[in-house]
Design a protein around this motif. Structure first.
Motif, short mmCIF file in Angstrom:
data_model
loop_
_atom_site.label_atom_id
_atom_site.label_comp_id
_atom_site.label_asym_id
_atom_site.label_seq_id
_atom_site.Cartn_x
_atom_site.Cartn_y
_atom_site.Cartn_z
N GLU A 37 1.21 15.50 1.93
CA GLU A 37 1.09 15.57 0.46
C GLU A 37 0.07 14.57 -0.07
N ILE A 38 0.11 13.35 0.47
CA ILE A 38 -0.79 12.30 -0.02
C ILE A 38 -2.25 12.66 0.29
N ILE A 39 -2.49 13.21 1.50
CA ILE A 39 -3.87 13.61 1.84
C ILE A 39 -4.33 14.72 0.89
N LEU A 99 6.61 -7.56 -12.10
CA LEU A 99 6.27 -8.82 -11.42
C LEU A 99 5.96 -8.50 -9.96
N ASP A 100 4.65 -8.39 -9.68
CA ASP A 100 4.21 -8.02 -8.34
C ASP A 100 4.23 -9.25 -7.44
N GLU A 101 4.40 -9.04 -6.16
CA GLU A 101 4.39 -10.13 -5.16
C GLU A 101 5.25 -11.30 -5.63
N GLY A 134 0.80 -1.23 0.00
CA GLY A 134 0.00 0.00 0.00
C GLY A 134 0.82 1.27 0.00
N CYS A 135 2.13 1.17 -0.28
CA CYS A 135 2.97 2.37 -0.28
C CYS A 135 3.41 2.76 -1.69
N SER A 136 2.63 2.36 -2.68
CA SER A 136 2.73 2.85 -4.05
C SER A 136 3.82 2.23 -4.92
N LYS A 137 4.21 1.01 -4.64
CA LYS A 137 5.20 0.38 -5.52
C LYS A 137 4.65 0.28 -6.95
N THR A 138 3.39 -0.18 -7.05
CA THR A 138 2.79 -0.33 -8.38
C THR A 138 2.68 1.03 -9.09
N MET A 139 2.21 2.04 -8.33
CA MET A 139 2.06 3.37 -8.94
C MET A 139 3.38 3.92 -9.44
N ILE A 176 -3.33 15.18 -2.17
CA ILE A 176 -3.57 14.58 -3.49
C ILE A 176 -4.94 13.90 -3.52
N HIS A 177 -5.23 13.08 -2.49
CA HIS A 177 -6.48 12.32 -2.54
C HIS A 177 -7.72 13.12 -2.15
N SER A 178 -7.52 14.33 -1.60
CA SER A 178 -8.71 15.12 -1.26
C SER A 178 -8.86 16.32 -2.18
N GLY A 206 -0.03 5.03 2.09
CA GLY A 206 -0.74 5.83 1.08
C GLY A 206 -2.14 5.27 0.86
N ALA A 207 -2.23 3.93 0.81
CA ALA A 207 -3.54 3.31 0.59
C ALA A 207 -4.47 3.60 1.78
N ASP A 208 -3.92 3.60 3.01
CA ASP A 208 -4.75 3.93 4.19
C ASP A 208 -5.25 5.37 4.11
N LEU A 209 -4.39 6.28 3.64
CA LEU A 209 -4.76 7.70 3.58
C LEU A 209 -5.82 7.94 2.51
N GLU A 210 -5.69 7.19 1.41
CA GLU A 210 -6.70 7.28 0.36
C GLU A 210 -8.05 6.82 0.94
N ASN A 211 -8.00 5.74 1.71
CA ASN A 211 -9.20 5.22 2.34
C ASN A 211 -9.79 6.21 3.34
N THR A 220 8.11 -6.75 -3.82
CA THR A 220 7.83 -7.69 -2.74
C THR A 220 7.70 -6.95 -1.40
N ASN A 221 6.90 -7.53 -0.51
CA ASN A 221 6.84 -7.02 0.86
C ASN A 221 7.81 -7.81 1.73
N ARG A 222 8.33 -8.90 1.19
CA ARG A 222 9.17 -9.81 1.97
C ARG A 222 10.49 -10.09 1.25
P1 ATP Z 1 0.84 -3.72 -2.76
O1 ATP Z 1 2.15 -4.16 -2.20
O2 ATP Z 1 -0.35 -4.01 -1.88
O3 ATP Z 1 0.62 -4.10 -4.20
P2 ATP Z 1 1.76 -1.16 -3.50
O4 ATP Z 1 2.92 -0.77 -2.65
O5 ATP Z 1 2.01 -1.65 -4.88
O6 ATP Z 1 0.87 -2.16 -2.69
P3 ATP Z 1 -0.11 0.62 -4.70
O7 ATP Z 1 -1.01 -0.44 -5.20
O8 ATP Z 1 0.70 1.35 -5.69
O9 ATP Z 1 0.80 0.08 -3.54
O10 ATP Z 1 -0.90 1.67 -3.81
C1 ATP Z 1 -2.23 1.46 -3.44
C2 ATP Z 1 -3.00 2.77 -3.57
O11 ATP Z 1 -2.65 3.64 -2.48
C3 ATP Z 1 -2.66 3.52 -4.82
O12 ATP Z 1 -3.52 3.20 -5.87
C4 ATP Z 1 -2.78 4.99 -4.41
O13 ATP Z 1 -4.09 5.45 -4.63
C5 ATP Z 1 -2.53 4.97 -2.92
N1 ATP Z 1 -1.16 5.44 -2.61
C6 ATP Z 1 -0.18 4.69 -2.05
N2 ATP Z 1 0.94 5.42 -1.87
C7 ATP Z 1 0.67 6.66 -2.35
C8 ATP Z 1 1.42 7.88 -2.48
N3 ATP Z 1 2.69 7.96 -2.05
N4 ATP Z 1 0.81 8.95 -3.03
C9 ATP Z 1 -0.47 8.88 -3.45
N5 ATP Z 1 -1.23 7.77 -3.37
C10 ATP Z 1 -0.69 6.67 -2.82
#
Ligand code: ATP
Length: 299
Positions: free
Chosen positions: A225-227, A116-118, A61-66, A229-231, A253-258, A193-195
């Motif tokens: 900054e993240i709050i 390649l996620d996870e 949830g810390c934006s690796k994919t993004m 962005i999402h608000s 980041g995912a928690d803050l979006e939530n 990876t988380n691990r």
């Molecule tokens: P996972 O390991 O669960 O796949 P991840 O690290 O790849 O998680 P993402 O899928 O990129 O995380 O992040 C989940 C969501 O959280 C994103 O779609 C985004 O909306 C939000 N998010 C996470 N980090 C940030 C950030 N730094 N800035 C803005 N949004 C963020």
């Protein structure tokens, strides 16, 4: 099911500014992902080997994919994603076939980033059960082979003496070695990876995932900054974003979006469908019920 259909080719652009914080990580990714994909000639001019694999690790949830999508967007590369869990199949040959298919699709769309996620869920440390262990070993060997040959199309030719010669397609014989270097740049594998402790060491040797980047949970400034962005599209009054950032240590980041989503829902459910603004009270109200994903030992 046909495993190959799980490969995600995602064209939705992500901009660097949609990701809050992580300045150092963004810079590291620009250097290790964008540069080799956009300027392979600069690497070969300086005699630098092109990176083939980049490993991102850190809590979920810390934006690796993004981050990877933003790098792909910035350099106009094709983004393909496949997760370790999707790849896993107990049927002999299925997982390897799906992985090879992901690589060939990445080569077709080159320059590409194959995400390649996870990765630990398919190539973790030797697992207990022998079925899982043999799938892991076979997938690992496919991955290493594919990475060694990323981007190179090999042609087999019959020589005058009747022997077989393996050549890189479309490359004159005098520059085969040089071109194999440049061609390698066209598909970059980024794993997440988380691990990291669970990964097979063979992956981390030079020439494989030799760029390793930690994606940390957001600190105070990044949370602010993240709050924001999402608000940004939420009509708000009197919301103290700095205070929210201070109250959300351990939130990803995912928690803050939530949190932002929940605050809007709170406004709707408290004041009905005609509600026009979201207030500090809405945020404070939901905050009490939300828990951070990251515990203090991980910070
Ligand atoms: P996972 O390991 O669960 O796949 P991840 O690290 O790849 O998680 P993402 O899928 O990129 O995380 O992040 C989940 C969501 O959280 C994103 O779609 C985004 O909306 C939000 N998010 C996470 N980090 C940030 C950030 N730094 N800035 C803005 N949004 C963020």
């Amino acid at each position: 099911t046909q495993k190959g259909s799980d490969i995600l080719v995602d064209g939705k652009p992500v901009l660097w500014e949609q990701i809050g914080g992580l300045q150092t990580v963004k810079l590291q990714l620009k250097q290790s992902v964008e540069w080799p994909l956009q300027h392979p000639e600069a690497f070969s001019r300086l005699g630098l080997p092109l990176p083939k694999g980049v490993l991102l690790y850190g809590p979920p949830g810390c934006s690796k994919t993004m981050l990877v999508k933003a790098a792909a967007t910035a350099c106009g590369a094709t983004f393909l994603s496949v997760s370790g869990a999707q790849l896993y199949s107990p049927f002999v040959g299925d997982s390897e076939k799906a992985l090879s298919e992901a690589f060939s699709r990445a080569r077709m769309g080159a320059p590409s980033i194959l995400f390649l996620d996870e990765i630990d869920s398919i190539i973790g440390k030797r697992s207990e059960s022998s079925t899982n262990r043999s799938v892991q070993e076979r997938v690992l060997s496919v991955l290493l082979n594919e990475m060694d040959g990323v981007g190179i199309k090999v042609e087999e030719k019959t020589t005058r003496s009747g022997g077989k010669e393996r050549l890189l397609e479309g490359v004159p014989s005098w520059s085969q070695a040089e071109f194999s270097e440049v061609d390698n740049s066209h598909v970059l594998v980024v794993a997440a990876t988380n691990r990291p402790d669970m990964l097979d060491e063979a992956l981390l040797r030079p020439g494989r995932f030799d760029r390793i980047i930690y994606v940390p949970p957001p600190g105070l400034e990044a949370r602010e900054e993240i709050i924001r962005i999402h608000s940004r599209h939420m009509p708000k009054t009197d919301v103290d974003v700095r205070w929210l950032a201070e109250q959300t240590a351990g939130f990803t980041g995912a928690d803050l979006e939530n949190l932002c989503r929940e605050a809007s829902l709170h406004a709707l459910s408290e004041r009905g469908l005609d509600v026009e603004v979201i207030t500090q009270q809405d945020f404070a109200g939901v905050l009490a019920n939300l828990k951070p994903s990251v515990t203090s030992s991980q910070l």
